[in-house]
Design an enzyme around this catalytic site. Structure first.
Site, PDB file in Angstrom:
ATOM      1  N   LYS A 115       0.821  -1.221   0.000  1.00 23.08           N
ATOM      2  CA  LYS A 115       0.000   0.000   0.000  1.00 23.08           C
ATOM      3  C   LYS A 115       0.851   1.265   0.000  1.00 23.08           C
ATOM      4  O   LYS A 115       0.455   2.281  -0.557  1.00 23.08           O
ATOM      5  CB  LYS A 115      -0.948   0.007   1.209  1.00 23.08           C
ATOM      6  CG  LYS A 115      -2.064  -0.997   1.074  1.00 23.08           C
ATOM      7  CD  LYS A 115      -3.264  -0.646   1.934  1.00 23.08           C
ATOM      8  CE  LYS A 115      -4.385  -1.628   1.700  1.00 23.08           C
ATOM      9  NZ  LYS A 115      -5.443  -1.549   2.700  1.00 23.08           N
ATOM     10  N   LYS A 217      -5.385 -10.787  -6.776  1.00 27.94           N
ATOM     11  CA  LYS A 217      -6.511 -10.787  -5.836  1.00 27.94           C
ATOM     12  C   LYS A 217      -7.648  -9.906  -6.359  1.00 27.94           C
ATOM     13  O   LYS A 217      -7.383  -8.837  -6.910  1.00 27.94           O
ATOM     14  CB  LYS A 217      -5.999 -10.249  -4.491  1.00 27.94           C
ATOM     15  CG  LYS A 217      -6.919 -10.453  -3.318  1.00 27.94           C
ATOM     16  CD  LYS A 217      -6.292  -9.930  -2.047  1.00 27.94           C
ATOM     17  CE  LYS A 217      -6.297  -8.416  -2.003  1.00 27.94           C
ATOM     18  NZ  LYS A 217      -5.985  -7.853  -0.680  1.00 27.94           N
ATOM     19  N   LYS A 220     -10.867  -3.895  -4.484  1.00 28.40           N
ATOM     20  CA  LYS A 220     -11.620  -2.679  -4.818  1.00 28.40           C
ATOM     21  C   LYS A 220     -10.742  -1.673  -5.540  1.00 28.40           C
ATOM     22  O   LYS A 220     -11.238  -0.759  -6.168  1.00 28.40           O
ATOM     23  CB  LYS A 220     -12.293  -2.054  -3.591  1.00 28.40           C
ATOM     24  CG  LYS A 220     -11.630  -2.253  -2.258  1.00 28.40           C
ATOM     25  CD  LYS A 220     -12.578  -1.882  -1.097  1.00 28.40           C
ATOM     26  CE  LYS A 220     -12.113  -2.508   0.208  1.00 28.40           C
ATOM     27  NZ  LYS A 220     -13.063  -2.565   1.264  1.00 28.40           N
TER      28      LYS A 220
END
Ligand code: TYM
Length: 354
Positions: A115, A217, A220
């Protein structure tokens, strides 16, 4: 040797639309677990600040996750449903855990690395400390079982490390309070105040993959909406996305071994199995030898059958935000009472004056 009272806790961030990965990896398990367990389910709004500080639609997002919990079948009267910011004890315990956790442990967190990306200096301190707050979410209730998708496994191992270090470092202070429990960690007897949380990750879809690339994966943050099925997608969208999902040219195998090296086939079979509450082996015993042209329509029918009622109920609930807020307030009050009991005990163990 006694045991900690079983208690289930889990959380979902109010960021972006919920997708099939969130549903199969987490929410569907939350619903099943409430039959035989005491459960606490949390919309983790404080976590949502770690990657992006300002959210135009924070309140709507919080209500939308809550609506998904309720629409999927979680009973907020028998269990507890609330949003994290209503219980300041999470942040308080997280501070203590920031002092328990070691920087070396945080540096190993793969989700932080993903991230934060290349420019790590610009990531928030909150993103770095995120797993410590996550440990506090769970342990402020001394919860024992945590249903999550596979991507959260490393964070739960860290929660165990934090609990273990707290138990060890404060061992001499825990014993005289009578608040600890003798448990075994492996073969080692430990006098523990905090339990060693058990991740509940198993099932046929612990990691739902992108419909466009079976090695990535479902997420969103994927720029392609075709890569995921959102819980708010209507029948046409679900149907289109599954029809367009990437596959290989072969027929489905009759046994799970035959899914090796076929990530897209494996993913679609896993999704079918999770939606049908079956194992992958059972799905393959039905569809082995069939082409995707037969399997995909069956998957579309099943996905629509399971998701359409949830979708409709979410929409209905979102029309009455007052009701959702009342559910969260009631849950928040009950969660606060439990969390404050733990915090008082933690304050006593540490030796704070109160
Ligand atoms: P979050 O909000 O990213 O995701 C919510 C849940 O959905 C699961 N999940 C998936 N499962 C299978 N396949 C996928 N593609 C997929 N994508 C997401 C996640 O594993 C998660 O269970 N850190 C957590 C929230 C959290 C939490 C907690 C969880 C905060 N405190 C305490 C448990 C206990 C997160 O970001 O989940």
């Amino acid at each position: 040797m006694t045991e900690f009272k079983p208690l289930v806790f889990s959380g979902v961030q109010p960021t972006g639309n919920l997708h099939l990965g969130n549903y199969l990896g987490a929410i569907r398990k939350f619903v099943a677990l409430q039959e035989n367990n005491d459960c606490i389910y949390c919309v983790v709004d404080l976590h949502a600040l770690t990657a992006q500080l300002v959210h135009e639609d924070m309140a709507t997002q919080i209500r939308s996750i809550t609506a998904a919990f309720l629409a999927a079948g979680i009973d907020p009267k028998k269990h507890i449903v609330f949003n994290q910011s209503q219980v300041p004890q999470h942040s308080e315990l997280a501070w203590i855990f920031n002092c328990v956790a070691r920087i070396g442990w945080m540096n190993r967190m793969t989700q932080f690395k993903d991230k934060a990306g290349k420019d790590r200096e610009q990531a928030s301190l909150g993103l770095y400390a995120y797993p410590s707050l996550m440990a506090a979410d769970i342990l402020v209730y001394r919860a024992t079982h945590v249903p999550v998708g596979e991507d959260q496994k490393q964070h739960l191992e860290l929660a165990r490390d934090i609990a273990m270090k707290f138990n060890m470092d404060f061992a001499e202070k825990i014993r005289p309070t009578g608040l600890g429990i003798d448990i075994k960690v492996g073969d080692e007897p430990v006098h523990a105040y905090f339990p060693m949380v058990e991740p509940l990750i198993d099932g046929p879809a612990p990691r739902v993959m992108s419909l466009k690339d079976g090695t990535k994966k479902m997420s969103k943050s994927d720029p392609s909406d075709l890569s995921r099925i959102n819980l708010m997608d209507d029948q046409d969208a679900i149907s289109k996305k599954i029809r367009k999902a990437k596959t290989d040219p072969d027929a489905l195998p009759s046994e799970t071994d035959g899914l090796k090296g076929r990530p897209e086939a494996d993913n679609l079979v896993g999704i079918f199995a999770a939606l049908a509450d079956k194992s992958k082996a059972e799905v393959l015993s039905e569809f082995g030898g069939q082409q995707f042209s037969v399997f995909k329509p069956a998957l579309i029918d099943l996905a629509v059958e399971v998701l359409a009622p949830i979708n409709a109920e979410m929409r209905r609930l979102m029309e009455d935000p007052g009701h959702i807020d009342a559910v969260l307030r009631d849950g928040g009050e009950r969660a606060r009472a439990r969390a404050e009991k733990t915090m008082n005990e933690v304050r006593d163990i540490i030796g704070f004056v109160r």
